[in-house]
Design a protein around this motif. Sequence first.
Motif, PDB file in Angstrom:
ATOM      1  N   LYS A 244      62.105 -20.746  91.633  1.00  0.00           N
ATOM      2  CA  LYS A 244      62.578 -19.445  91.149  1.00  0.00           C
ATOM      3  C   LYS A 244      63.879 -19.566  90.361  1.00  0.00           C
ATOM      4  O   LYS A 244      64.152 -18.777  89.455  1.00  0.00           O
ATOM      5  CB  LYS A 244      62.799 -18.498  92.339  1.00  0.00           C
ATOM      6  CG  LYS A 244      61.566 -18.257  93.190  1.00  0.00           C
ATOM      7  CD  LYS A 244      60.546 -17.412  92.460  1.00  0.00           C
ATOM      8  CE  LYS A 244      59.363 -17.084  93.363  1.00  0.00           C
ATOM      9  NZ  LYS A 244      58.350 -16.278  92.672  1.00  0.00           N
ATOM     10  N   PRO A 252      68.165 -15.153  88.297  1.00  0.00           N
ATOM     11  CA  PRO A 252      67.484 -13.869  88.534  1.00  0.00           C
ATOM     12  C   PRO A 252      68.478 -12.819  89.014  1.00  0.00           C
ATOM     13  O   PRO A 252      69.648 -13.119  89.278  1.00  0.00           O
ATOM     14  CB  PRO A 252      66.467 -14.224  89.628  1.00  0.00           C
ATOM     15  CG  PRO A 252      67.020 -15.426  90.304  1.00  0.00           C
ATOM     16  CD  PRO A 252      67.777 -16.187  89.255  1.00  0.00           C
ATOM     17  N   ASP A 254      70.350  -9.866  91.393  1.00  0.00           N
ATOM     18  CA  ASP A 254      70.896  -9.932  92.751  1.00  0.00           C
ATOM     19  C   ASP A 254      69.822  -9.677  93.807  1.00  0.00           C
ATOM     20  O   ASP A 254      69.818 -10.291  94.869  1.00  0.00           O
ATOM     21  CB  ASP A 254      72.017  -8.908  92.926  1.00  0.00           C
ATOM     22  CG  ASP A 254      73.309  -9.356  92.259  1.00  0.00           C
ATOM     23  OD1 ASP A 254      73.308 -10.470  91.697  1.00  0.00           O
ATOM     24  OD2 ASP A 254      74.291  -8.603  92.309  1.00  0.00           O
ATOM     25  N   THR A 255      68.907  -8.767  93.517  1.00  0.00           N
ATOM     26  CA  THR A 255      67.871  -8.436  94.504  1.00  0.00           C
ATOM     27  C   THR A 255      67.010  -9.651  94.814  1.00  0.00           C
ATOM     28  O   THR A 255      66.730  -9.958  95.979  1.00  0.00           O
ATOM     29  CB  THR A 255      66.979  -7.297  93.992  1.00  0.00           C
ATOM     30  OG1 THR A 255      67.781  -6.141  93.753  1.00  0.00           O
ATOM     31  CG2 THR A 255      65.889  -6.973  94.996  1.00  0.00           C
ATOM     32  N   GLU A 256      66.620 -10.385  93.768  1.00  0.00           N
ATOM     33  CA  GLU A 256      65.778 -11.561  93.988  1.00  0.00           C
ATOM     34  C   GLU A 256      66.557 -12.663  94.677  1.00  0.00           C
ATOM     35  O   GLU A 256      66.028 -13.368  95.552  1.00  0.00           O
ATOM     36  CB  GLU A 256      65.209 -12.069  92.666  1.00  0.00           C
ATOM     37  CG  GLU A 256      64.173 -13.174  92.855  1.00  0.00           C
ATOM     38  CD  GLU A 256      63.429 -13.516  91.573  1.00  0.00           C
ATOM     39  OE1 GLU A 256      62.671 -14.496  91.573  1.00  0.00           O
ATOM     40  OE2 GLU A 256      63.623 -12.787  90.576  1.00  0.00           O
ATOM     41  N   ILE A 257      67.847 -12.839  94.308  1.00  0.00           N
ATOM     42  CA  ILE A 257      68.675 -13.835  94.986  1.00  0.00           C
ATOM     43  C   ILE A 257      68.800 -13.485  96.462  1.00  0.00           C
ATOM     44  O   ILE A 257      68.703 -14.354  97.342  1.00  0.00           O
ATOM     45  CB  ILE A 257      70.064 -13.924  94.332  1.00  0.00           C
ATOM     46  CG1 ILE A 257      69.956 -14.526  92.920  1.00  0.00           C
ATOM     47  CG2 ILE A 257      71.007 -14.778  95.184  1.00  0.00           C
ATOM     48  CD1 ILE A 257      71.266 -14.587  92.177  1.00  0.00           C
ATOM     49  N   GLU A 259      66.693 -11.841  98.252  1.00  0.00           N
ATOM     50  CA  GLU A 259      65.417 -12.118  98.908  1.00  0.00           C
ATOM     51  C   GLU A 259      65.253 -13.611  99.182  1.00  0.00           C
ATOM     52  O   GLU A 259      64.736 -14.007 100.238  1.00  0.00           O
ATOM     53  CB  GLU A 259      64.267 -11.612  98.037  1.00  0.00           C
ATOM     54  CG  GLU A 259      64.173 -10.090  97.969  1.00  0.00           C
ATOM     55  CD  GLU A 259      63.107  -9.621  96.997  1.00  0.00           C
ATOM     56  OE1 GLU A 259      62.566 -10.480  96.274  1.00  0.00           O
ATOM     57  OE2 GLU A 259      62.827  -8.412  96.956  1.00  0.00           O
ATOM     58  N   LEU A 260      65.689 -14.454  98.252  1.00  0.00           N
ATOM     59  CA  LEU A 260      65.578 -15.900  98.442  1.00  0.00           C
ATOM     60  C   LEU A 260      66.468 -16.377  99.581  1.00  0.00           C
ATOM     61  O   LEU A 260      66.055 -17.204 100.411  1.00  0.00           O
ATOM     62  CB  LEU A 260      65.954 -16.635  97.148  1.00  0.00           C
ATOM     63  CG  LEU A 260      64.963 -16.505  95.997  1.00  0.00           C
ATOM     64  CD1 LEU A 260      65.547 -17.108  94.715  1.00  0.00           C
ATOM     65  CD2 LEU A 260      63.649 -17.184  96.345  1.00  0.00           C
TER      66      LEU A 260
END
Length: 309
Positions: A244, A252, A254-257, A259-260
């Motif tokens: 990712k 990516p 902030d939301t995706e970070i 989630e990771l």
Amino acid sequence: MASAKEPRPPVGPIASILANLRRAPRRVRRGSQEVIENAVSQLFDVAVRAPQAEAAAASGEYRIDDLARLAGTTTRNVRVYRDRGLLHPPLRVGRIALFNDTHLTRLRLITSMLDRGYNISHVHEMLSAWEQGKDLSAVLGLESAIVGTWATEKPATMAHAEATQLIDDPVAFERLVASGLIQIDDDEGTATVLRPTLIEAFNEIRTYGVGIGTLIDIHEQVFPLIDQISGILVRAGAEHVLDKIKPGESLPGDTEIAELITMLVRFRTQAVAAVTATLAQSIESTIESLVSQLLADFIEQRDDSGADE
């Protein structure tokens, strides 16, 4: 006439931490490993605490009872900190006071510093410095912005004499220091036991007559194997993250970070649970086999003894 600003949507705790890190002066972000380490600690702590706060976090708003419970304090303390200016005013909806994740993070920091012996005046000064970006690395170096850590045990610092008495074996004590399980501060005259749970287990097993030297030998043999298991388990999560977030490409959102990061912490939690269950089953099976063999030998010896009579 300029229109009134619309209320900002609730910001999740992980996004808040990332935003705070981004607002830090560039020289601090790049020059201080402490800033990065504290941010990582905060992110992991938030992710670990998330299941405890899922219901409240769904809206990003907390009543005072929920806020106090999540921060590990009392509603009375929350009111005192509010009156002393340590907490910002809550949002008022009619007669209801609603707090958000920023209040929760700040309250955990206040509780942490007060527990460590700072008075309210000192806490107020440090919070002001933290908000204004003044000496940020020093502030973060003194206190983690969120009380607690995702690690399962915390180091225990005590007087050097107390630590030597705890081990009660000079040779073993030196081996534990050499292995990094105990750190000595000669200037302060203290010793920090980095794995107090392990030392507690050592001391309990010693009561059955097993020497601590033998237990240290076992630890030194097992530790590299645990590191290998850890590497195997984490590699799967790391490969997913690197798929990712690719070097040289834009990050990516902030939301995706978030989630990771949450996925990695959940991965850690489930991996620990799975390995613990597997190890427990293996140890139980091995112990049962050993006890069965001991009993079989005992019965055989008894039978042989009876035959000679």
